[in-house]
Design a protein around this motif. Structure first.
Motif: not given
Length: 274
Positions: A64-71
């Motif tokens: 599982v690889q996650i790149e998120s923003e707006g956290m």
């Protein structure tokens, strides 16, 4: 290709998996000889968060690889694979699932749609559903509200067989915009009164079902001789580099196709270029 503009950066949050797979993406989320799924995370609770998830299965190993923003900056984000491995048709919720009308879609309200926790996406230790609130082992957003996560997890055959019935969900909102989880923003969590509702409410969700999918050929792309060729497509690039990256992607795909066609017809490739 859909380009999402987020401030001063251009995020390729929906690059078709065919591009990744044709180029033989060598990123850690893709396992050779397995299946890979690219998922877009859509905001919940008007959080403004978004992201891209790459899931890959090789045997019973799930990466599982996650790149998120707006956290929420500097805050841990509980994150899980929700859903069922028994054929139930769950899906991501929306604002209409706020059944008590308080303006916050709680995890309990959302669970009606996306199902219970199947895997807790912790940074260390076990990944059982019972670790769903183990915030001390969840990833923490940086000062810009970004999370980068990668982990390979052994899973049961039920997950392998029903991976398309699961959903990636990240939790944590900032309703009163003070860059932290507090009780003033949305009161107590219905899951644990010691935690603020802001800490457990879902911030985004993405469905595996319908995600771009493909198989990763063992050894990468054959180019008619030498070692397999690979190209890494960045998830996020600077504004000024957007056109260049798009051109490189298009050019690389064209080269791969041309070489494949040449090999198929027995012509081979000559010269120093494509």
């Amino acid at each position: 290709m859909i380009v999402k503009r987020t401030g001063r950066r251009v995020a390729f949050a929906a690059v078709p998996a065919a591009v990744f797979l044709t180029l033989g993406l060598s990123g850690p989320a893709l396992a050779e000889g397995g299946k890979a799924y690219q998922i877009d995370l859509a905001q919940l609770n008007a959080s403004g968060s978004s992201g891209t998830v790459m899931l890959s299965l090789k045997g019973n190993q799930l990466t599982v690889q996650i790149e998120s923003e707006g956290m929420v900056p500097g805050q841990p984000s509980a994150q899980h694979l929700h859903g069922s491995t028994k054929g139930h048709d769950f899906h991501c919720p929306d604002a209409t699932d706020d059944t008590d009308g308080d303006g916050v879609l709680s995890n309990t309200e959302a669970t009606h749609d996306y199902g219970d926790i199947n895997i807790s996406l912790t940074t260390a230790g076990d990944t059982k559903a019972t670790s769903g609130l183990a915030v001390e082992r969840m990833p923490v957003a940086d000062k810009q509200g970004k999370i980068s996560y990668k982990r390979t997890i052994p899973v049961g055959q039920d997950v392998v067989d029903h991976i398309k019935d699961l959903h990636v969900v990240q939790h944590g909102i900032d309703r009163n915009k003070n860059n932290k989880y507090d009780f003033e923003g949305a009161g107590k969590s219905e899951l644990d009164p010691k935690l603020p509702q802001e800490a457990t409410a879902p911030t985004n969700c993405g469905e595996v079902k319908g995600a771009a999918v493909g198989s990763i050929p063992v050894g990468g792309i054959e180019t008619g001789g030498g070692s397999p060729q690979r190209a890494v497509v960045p998830v996020t690039v600077r504004d000024g580099a957007a056109i260049t990256v798009l051109a490189v992607v298009a050019g690389a795909v064209a080269v791969a196709r041309k070489r494949a066609a040449a090999v198929a017809t027995g012509r081979g490739t000559t010269g120093s270029g494509a």
